[in-house]
Motif scaffolding. Structure first.
Motif, short mmCIF file in Angstrom:
data_model
loop_
_atom_site.label_atom_id
_atom_site.label_comp_id
_atom_site.label_asym_id
_atom_site.label_seq_id
_atom_site.Cartn_x
_atom_site.Cartn_y
_atom_site.Cartn_z
N LYS A 85 -42.67 57.10 100.62
CA LYS A 85 -43.14 56.14 101.45
C LYS A 85 -43.96 54.83 100.58
CE LYS A 85 -43.84 60.05 104.82
NZ LYS A 85 -45.26 60.83 105.27
N MET A 86 -44.60 55.30 99.57
CA MET A 86 -45.20 54.10 98.97
C MET A 86 -44.36 53.37 98.28
SD MET A 86 -47.85 56.29 96.76
CE MET A 86 -48.39 54.91 95.70
N LEU A 87 -43.11 53.70 97.86
CA LEU A 87 -41.95 52.87 97.45
C LEU A 87 -41.41 52.15 98.60
CD1 LEU A 87 -39.77 52.10 95.25
CD2 LEU A 87 -38.26 53.89 95.85
N ILE A 88 -41.10 52.76 99.58
CA ILE A 88 -40.58 51.72 100.93
C ILE A 88 -41.78 50.80 101.20
CG2 ILE A 88 -40.00 52.02 103.41
CD1 ILE A 88 -38.92 54.98 102.71
N GLN A 89 -42.82 51.15 101.43
CA GLN A 89 -43.91 49.98 101.45
C GLN A 89 -43.72 48.82 100.55
OE1 GLN A 89 -46.02 50.24 104.34
NE2 GLN A 89 -46.07 48.27 103.77
N TYR A 90 -43.73 49.37 99.24
CA TYR A 90 -43.63 48.24 98.18
C TYR A 90 -42.43 47.23 98.47
CZ TYR A 90 -42.33 46.16 93.68
OH TYR A 90 -41.83 45.26 92.79
N ILE A 91 -41.43 47.83 98.74
CA ILE A 91 -40.41 46.79 98.79
C ILE A 91 -40.38 46.11 100.36
CG2 ILE A 91 -37.88 46.88 99.60
CD1 ILE A 91 -37.63 49.68 97.58
N ASP A 92 -40.95 46.77 101.25
CA ASP A 92 -41.26 46.34 102.55
C ASP A 92 -42.34 45.02 102.33
OD1 ASP A 92 -39.30 47.66 104.04
OD2 ASP A 92 -40.92 49.01 104.73
N ASP A 93 -43.25 45.13 101.44
CA ASP A 93 -44.12 44.17 101.34
C ASP A 93 -43.57 42.99 100.54
OD1 ASP A 93 -46.39 45.93 102.42
OD2 ASP A 93 -47.08 46.50 100.56
N GLN A 94 -42.89 43.27 99.69
CA GLN A 94 -42.28 42.25 98.83
C GLN A 94 -41.23 41.49 99.81
OE1 GLN A 94 -42.74 41.47 95.64
NE2 GLN A 94 -44.35 43.13 95.90
N LYS A 95 -40.48 42.24 100.81
CA LYS A 95 -39.70 41.49 101.65
C LYS A 95 -40.52 40.65 102.59
CE LYS A 95 -36.39 44.46 103.26
NZ LYS A 95 -35.76 45.48 103.68
N ALA A 96 -41.72 41.17 103.13
CA ALA A 96 -42.66 40.37 104.08
C ALA A 96 -43.00 38.87 103.56
CB ALA A 96 -43.72 41.27 104.49
N TYR A 104 -33.62 46.57 88.82
CA TYR A 104 -34.53 46.85 87.79
C TYR A 104 -36.07 46.61 87.96
CZ TYR A 104 -35.44 41.89 86.68
OH TYR A 104 -35.70 40.64 86.67
N GLU A 105 -36.55 45.93 88.83
CA GLU A 105 -37.79 45.61 89.28
C GLU A 105 -38.53 46.91 90.07
OE1 GLU A 105 -38.54 40.83 89.72
OE2 GLU A 105 -37.24 41.88 91.26
N VAL A 106 -37.47 47.56 90.97
CA VAL A 106 -37.93 48.60 91.47
C VAL A 106 -37.76 49.83 90.64
CG1 VAL A 106 -37.13 50.46 93.41
CG2 VAL A 106 -36.65 47.84 93.76
N ASN A 108 -38.72 49.44 87.35
CA ASN A 108 -40.25 49.41 86.83
C ASN A 108 -41.19 49.75 87.50
OD1 ASN A 108 -38.80 48.34 84.58
ND2 ASN A 108 -39.16 46.20 85.16
N TYR A 109 -41.36 49.42 88.92
CA TYR A 109 -42.35 49.89 89.75
C TYR A 109 -42.47 51.58 89.78
CZ TYR A 109 -44.76 51.07 93.93
OH TYR A 109 -45.66 51.43 95.01
N ILE A 110 -41.23 52.23 90.00
CA ILE A 110 -41.29 53.76 89.73
C ILE A 110 -42.00 54.04 88.29
CG2 ILE A 110 -39.67 55.62 89.94
CD1 ILE A 110 -37.71 54.16 91.93
N ARG A 111 -41.31 53.51 87.56
CA ARG A 111 -41.90 54.15 86.27
C ARG A 111 -43.48 53.82 86.16
NH1 ARG A 111 -39.65 50.22 83.07
NH2 ARG A 111 -37.59 51.40 83.00
N ALA A 112 -43.82 52.67 86.38
CA ALA A 112 -45.42 52.20 86.37
C ALA A 112 -46.28 53.20 87.46
CB ALA A 112 -45.53 50.93 86.54
N SER A 113 -45.60 53.14 88.71
CA SER A 113 -46.49 53.98 89.39
C SER A 113 -46.61 55.41 89.60
CB SER A 113 -46.08 53.43 91.00
OG SER A 113 -46.19 51.96 91.14
N PHE A 114 -45.17 56.07 89.04
CA PHE A 114 -44.93 57.45 89.49
C PHE A 114 -44.85 58.04 88.06
CE2 PHE A 114 -42.94 55.46 93.54
CZ PHE A 114 -44.22 55.49 94.13
N ASN A 115 -44.78 57.48 87.04
CA ASN A 115 -44.32 57.89 85.79
C ASN A 115 -43.10 58.71 85.64
OD1 ASN A 115 -45.05 58.08 82.95
ND2 ASN A 115 -46.10 60.19 83.15
N VAL A 116 -42.12 58.05 86.40
CA VAL A 116 -40.83 58.65 86.51
C VAL A 116 -39.68 57.79 86.02
CG1 VAL A 116 -39.16 59.78 88.20
CG2 VAL A 116 -41.40 60.13 88.68
N GLU A 117 -38.82 58.16 85.31
CA GLU A 117 -37.94 57.60 84.63
C GLU A 117 -36.33 57.68 85.38
OE1 GLU A 117 -36.90 54.28 82.22
OE2 GLU A 117 -38.89 55.39 82.00
N PHE A 118 -36.05 56.70 85.78
CA PHE A 118 -34.78 56.58 86.32
C PHE A 118 -33.64 55.69 85.71
CE2 PHE A 118 -36.58 57.96 90.69
CZ PHE A 118 -36.58 59.30 90.48
#
Length: 136
Positions: A85-96, A104-106, A108-118
């Motif tokens: 939900k937080m990821l979707i909200q981040y993307i929606d905020d950027q689109k707004a 790659y920005e998404v 980086n956001y996942i890495r920084a916010s959730f400490n998960v590497e994809f």
């Protein structure tokens, strides 16, 4: 010995089957039903004779459901529902804000916010699963 294979039209089932592995299994059963030699069947379908024997055994024990691959759910998402939900909200905020972000920005956001590497390819698959687009 072949009598339990005679009640099913494996040729017709194989023609309708979309899954390639299941189609090969059904074709193997069709050839067994037709009385063909299992070594010849294995050679023509490029599978082992023991696979054909296993499929016949599974069919006899469990019917058609025993032979066919079941759909798999796949690996579960590595983000919690809240993180998604937080990821979707981040993307929606950027689109707004009319900001066009890239994968790659998404990532980086996942890495920084959730400490998960994809991997980047997984980020795109995740976005598709979440039905989210990056464009405004």
């Amino acid at each position: 010995m072949m009598n339990c294979l005679t009640s099913m039209n494996f040729h017709q089932l194989a023609r309708r089957e979309k899954n390639g592995q299941n189609r090969i299994r059904l074709l193997a059963l069709a050839h067994v039903q037709d009385g063909k030699n299992r070594d010849d069947i294995a050679a023509s379908l490029k599978v082992s004779r023991s696979s054909i024997n296993n499929w016949v055994r599974l069919y006899r024990q469990n019917g058609i459901e025993g032979v066919l691959n079941k759909p798999r759910s796949g690996r579960p998402l590595m983000l919690t529902n809240e993180q998604q939900k937080m990821l979707i909200q981040y993307i929606d905020d950027q689109k707004a804000q009319k900001i066009w972000i890239k994968g790659y920005e998404v990532q980086n956001y996942i890495r920084a916010s959730f400490n998960v590497e994809f991997e980047l390819s997984y980020v795109y698959r995740l976005l598709k699963k979440l039905n989210v687009t990056l464009r405004c």
